[in-house]
Design a protein around this motif. Structure first.
Motif, PDB file in Angstrom:
ATOM      1  N   LEU A 192     -86.415 -21.160 -24.558  1.00 21.69           N
ATOM      2  CA  LEU A 192     -85.173 -21.863 -23.986  1.00 21.69           C
ATOM      3  C   LEU A 192     -85.177 -23.404 -24.407  1.00 21.69           C
ATOM      4  N   THR A 193     -84.053 -23.639 -25.044  1.00 20.61           N
ATOM      5  CA  THR A 193     -84.116 -25.075 -25.690  1.00 20.61           C
ATOM      6  C   THR A 193     -83.066 -26.036 -24.950  1.00 20.61           C
ATOM      7  N   ASP A 194     -82.009 -25.365 -24.243  1.00 17.54           N
ATOM      8  CA  ASP A 194     -81.165 -26.265 -23.624  1.00 17.54           C
ATOM      9  C   ASP A 194     -80.369 -25.521 -22.525  1.00 17.54           C
ATOM     10  N   LEU A 195     -79.972 -25.806 -21.475  1.00 20.05           N
ATOM     11  CA  LEU A 195     -79.330 -25.230 -20.280  1.00 20.05           C
ATOM     12  C   LEU A 195     -78.205 -26.318 -19.668  1.00 20.05           C
ATOM     13  N   ARG A 196     -76.913 -25.868 -19.897  1.00 24.06           N
ATOM     14  CA  ARG A 196     -76.123 -26.823 -19.420  1.00 24.06           C
ATOM     15  C   ARG A 196     -75.158 -26.008 -18.731  1.00 24.06           C
ATOM     16  N   THR A 197     -74.532 -26.565 -17.346  1.00 26.23           N
ATOM     17  CA  THR A 197     -73.690 -25.979 -16.695  1.00 26.23           C
ATOM     18  C   THR A 197     -72.220 -26.997 -16.441  1.00 26.23           C
ATOM     19  N   GLY A 198     -71.219 -26.293 -15.862  1.00 22.89           N
ATOM     20  CA  GLY A 198     -70.125 -27.086 -15.721  1.00 22.89           C
ATOM     21  C   GLY A 198     -69.662 -27.956 -16.836  1.00 22.89           C
ATOM     22  N   VAL A 199     -69.646 -27.152 -18.058  1.00 19.54           N
ATOM     23  CA  VAL A 199     -69.009 -27.614 -19.336  1.00 19.54           C
ATOM     24  C   VAL A 199     -68.132 -26.679 -19.954  1.00 19.54           C
ATOM     25  N   ASP A 200     -67.482 -27.466 -21.116  1.00 13.99           N
ATOM     26  CA  ASP A 200     -66.300 -26.542 -21.870  1.00 13.99           C
ATOM     27  C   ASP A 200     -67.361 -26.060 -22.851  1.00 13.99           C
ATOM     28  N   GLN A 201     -66.387 -25.432 -23.991  1.00 13.80           N
ATOM     29  CA  GLN A 201     -67.014 -24.851 -25.277  1.00 13.80           C
ATOM     30  C   GLN A 201     -67.965 -25.681 -26.053  1.00 13.80           C
ATOM     31  N   ILE A 202     -67.430 -26.942 -26.213  1.00 11.62           N
ATOM     32  CA  ILE A 202     -68.251 -28.007 -26.805  1.00 11.62           C
ATOM     33  C   ILE A 202     -69.255 -28.875 -26.081  1.00 11.62           C
ATOM     34  N   GLY A 203     -69.444 -28.243 -24.844  1.00 13.98           N
ATOM     35  CA  GLY A 203     -70.626 -29.021 -23.861  1.00 13.98           C
ATOM     36  C   GLY A 203     -70.290 -29.992 -23.441  1.00 13.98           C
ATOM     37  N   GLU A 204     -68.763 -30.404 -23.106  1.00 20.72           N
ATOM     38  CA  GLU A 204     -68.540 -31.488 -22.431  1.00 20.72           C
ATOM     39  C   GLU A 204     -68.119 -31.237 -20.917  1.00 20.72           C
ATOM     40  N   SER A 205     -68.176 -32.474 -20.030  1.00 20.28           N
ATOM     41  CA  SER A 205     -68.034 -31.812 -18.580  1.00 20.28           C
ATOM     42  C   SER A 205     -66.633 -31.768 -18.315  1.00 20.28           C
ATOM     43  N   VAL A 206     -66.398 -30.540 -17.475  1.00 20.71           N
ATOM     44  CA  VAL A 206     -65.263 -30.306 -17.057  1.00 20.71           C
ATOM     45  C   VAL A 206     -65.155 -30.380 -15.333  1.00 20.71           C
ATOM     46  N   GLN A 207     -64.124 -30.294 -14.960  1.00 17.13           N
ATOM     47  CA  GLN A 207     -63.799 -30.032 -13.346  1.00 17.13           C
ATOM     48  C   GLN A 207     -63.961 -28.651 -12.710  1.00 17.13           C
ATOM     49  N   PRO A 208     -63.907 -28.396 -11.931  1.00 16.08           N
ATOM     50  CA  PRO A 208     -63.822 -26.986 -11.430  1.00 16.08           C
ATOM     51  C   PRO A 208     -62.594 -26.038 -11.843  1.00 16.08           C
ATOM     52  N   ASP A 209     -61.280 -26.764 -11.757  1.00 16.70           N
ATOM     53  CA  ASP A 209     -60.249 -26.136 -12.121  1.00 16.70           C
ATOM     54  C   ASP A 209     -59.701 -26.065 -13.427  1.00 16.70           C
ATOM     55  N   GLN A 210     -60.946 -26.431 -14.304  1.00 14.17           N
ATOM     56  CA  GLN A 210     -60.770 -26.162 -15.795  1.00 14.17           C
ATOM     57  C   GLN A 210     -61.575 -25.203 -16.326  1.00 14.17           C
ATOM     58  N   ARG A 211     -61.903 -24.033 -15.642  1.00 17.36           N
ATOM     59  CA  ARG A 211     -62.715 -22.995 -16.157  1.00 17.36           C
ATOM     60  C   ARG A 211     -64.229 -23.568 -16.763  1.00 17.36           C
ATOM     61  N   PRO A 212     -64.796 -24.002 -16.132  1.00 18.32           N
ATOM     62  CA  PRO A 212     -66.365 -24.511 -16.446  1.00 18.32           C
ATOM     63  C   PRO A 212     -67.263 -23.292 -16.973  1.00 18.32           C
ATOM     64  N   LEU A 213     -68.070 -23.545 -17.900  1.00 17.20           N
ATOM     65  CA  LEU A 213     -68.984 -22.475 -18.396  1.00 17.20           C
ATOM     66  C   LEU A 213     -70.525 -22.906 -18.160  1.00 17.20           C
ATOM     67  N   THR A 214     -71.187 -22.022 -18.277  1.00 17.55           N
ATOM     68  CA  THR A 214     -72.708 -22.280 -18.548  1.00 17.55           C
ATOM     69  C   THR A 214     -73.197 -21.778 -19.682  1.00 17.55           C
ATOM     70  N   GLN A 215     -73.792 -22.787 -20.528  1.00 14.61           N
ATOM     71  CA  GLN A 215     -74.255 -22.728 -21.919  1.00 14.61           C
ATOM     72  C   GLN A 215     -75.814 -22.435 -21.708  1.00 14.61           C
ATOM     73  N   ALA A 216     -76.405 -21.588 -22.358  1.00 15.52           N
ATOM     74  CA  ALA A 216     -77.891 -21.386 -22.648  1.00 15.52           C
ATOM     75  C   ALA A 216     -78.290 -21.262 -24.180  1.00 15.52           C
TER      76      ALA A 216
END
Length: 430
Positions: A192-216
């Motif tokens: 597991l090299t990276d784990l991000r949450t609360g981000v968009d498709q390109i890994g930028e931070s977004v707010q809860p109403d902007q459909r946040p993602l988790t990326q592993a």
């Protein structure tokens, strides 16, 4: 004289009908009054900008947390949040995106909800969330409307309810090492090299109403070299407070994945609290690039495709690599009822279901079909369901690209072994 008897008879019948109607009215009014008397008062009431009233009626905790709410006078399908999504949070700023399941209860809740059968069932909805913050005093549910039909320049409609935390703990805590984290199984290494949450498709931070993602992100090597023959197929994410989320990576409603040689990045549509340490239990299986050995293959020849809305069930089976593989059946176009209480419909040309036992470890299936002209078609997997007994799995494959002249298929199943890896990691929330 005879005419008088007839008139008298008609009057008697009319009086009888009127009396029966009055009795029925009084009986129904009594039932309705009793129903009104035992209705629980709304826990909270919210009013939308257009005047729509939304009432939170109850909250229940079983294997998941369920919020029951109502929109008085609303017709079925008029719920603005029915196809949206939800975020649950606490008073400390911990928040989790969840896939919102909003639908009519129709008397399926606990016993205290049976009174709703006396009125229009579509008035009552429920939202089920699989995970929620458990360390605070409150659980705050925010429902967001879907993008469909919404003006992009307008503010997204939402409604918020706050209730006491039904599972405040105390809860343990976990510790995690910095990434990357590696697990090794024989000649294979899964990292597991990276784990991000609360981000968009390109890994930028977004707010809860902007459909946040988790990326592993994962790196896979075999005998020290990057391998394109392995990929994550199932992920279970949990935390120390008892939350647990499941992802079948073949289901595009809950996840998206991109693969490169020896690497994989998975985008998940749900998340846990970023302040918690997460445990990721990941199943890795062979990819379609891997050429399976002959002992892992089983072919069922000349399987006819049924007509519209029909299923041909099968009892054909074989043993490959110590595992039993069984063809459950094949369905045609239209609506298919695989179980007595469940029907599914879609735009496919054929659907195939098959089971594989797991007596010798977990495994997955892939399916390639050919017709009498030698044309090759790949069954699109929609994941699997765990079944009882031998702890096996049932896989579903769809064919939507079959030419109209294809009436039968040769089905070739390939068994792929699986490996598990477990990682403890603290997600990054940019």
């Amino acid at each position: 004289m005879r005419k008088a008897y007839v008139v008298t008879g008609i009057m008697v019948v009319a009086c009888f009908i009127l009396a029966a109607a009055c009795a029925l009215f009084l009986f129904w009014d009594r039932i309705e009054s009793a129903a009104q008397a035992r209705r629980p008062a709304p826990l909270q009431t919210r009013i939308l900008p257009d005047g729509t009233v939304i009432m939170l009626n109850a909250v229940e905790l079983k294997s998941s947390l369920r919020f029951h709410y109502s929109i008085p006078g609303a017709a079925s399908g008029s719920d603005p949040f029915a196809n949206g999504y939800s975020v649950v949070s606490d008073e400390h700023g911990c928040w989790m995106r969840q896939w919102s399941e909003s639908r009519g209860s129709q008397g399926t809740g606990p016993g205290r909800w049976l009174w709703f059968d006396l009125e229009a069932p579509p008035e009552i909805r429920n939202v089920t969330v699989e995970a929620f913050p458990r360390r605070g005093e409150k659980v705050i549910l925010t429902l967001f409307e879907d993008d469909i039909g919404r003006d992009e320049d307008s503010e997204r409609l939402f409604v918020e309810f706050s209730v006491p935390n039904p599972d405040p703990g105390p809860h343990p805590t976990w510790e995690a090492k910095p990434l990357p984290v590696t697990q090794q199984t024989g000649d294979l290494t899964f990292t597991l090299t990276d784990l991000r949450t609360g981000v968009d498709q390109i890994g930028e931070s977004v707010q809860p109403d902007q459909r946040p993602l988790t990326q592993a992100s994962f790196r896979i090597t075999e005998r020290g070299r990057p391998s394109r023959f392995w990929a994550p197929v199932r992920i279970v994410i949990s935390d120390a407070t008892g939350n647990r989320l499941f992802y079948d990576l073949s289901n595009r409603r809950s996840s998206e994945a991109t693969y490169k040689n020896g690497g994989a990045q998975v985008s998940l549509l749900k998340m846990l609290c970023a302040e918690e340490v997460w445990k990721l239990g990941v199943e890795f299986a062979r990819t379609s690039d891997y050429r399976s050995p002959s002992e892992a293959l089983w072919t069922v020849p000349d399987v006819s495709i049924p007509g519209e809305n029909k299923i041909d069930f099968s009892d054909k089976s074989a043993v490959r690599m110590g595992r039993e593989v069984r063809l459950v059946g094949i369905g045609g176009t239209g609506t298919l009822q695989w179980q007595p209480d469940a029907s599914v419909g879609g735009y496919w040309k054929a659907v195939v279901k098959a089971r594989v036992s797991s007596l010798h470890g977990a495994s997955s299936l892939s399916l390639i079909a050919t017709d009498k002209r030698g044309r090759r078609f790949t069954g699109v997997s929609q994941g699997y369901e765990d079944i009882g007994g031998n702890n096996g799995r049932e896989f579903t494959f769809y064919f939507s690209d079959l030419p109209d002249d294809v009436k039968a298929l040769n089905l070739t199943f390939a068994i792929h072994e699986s490996h598990y890896a477990e990682f403890l990691a603290k997600p990054v929330a940019p």
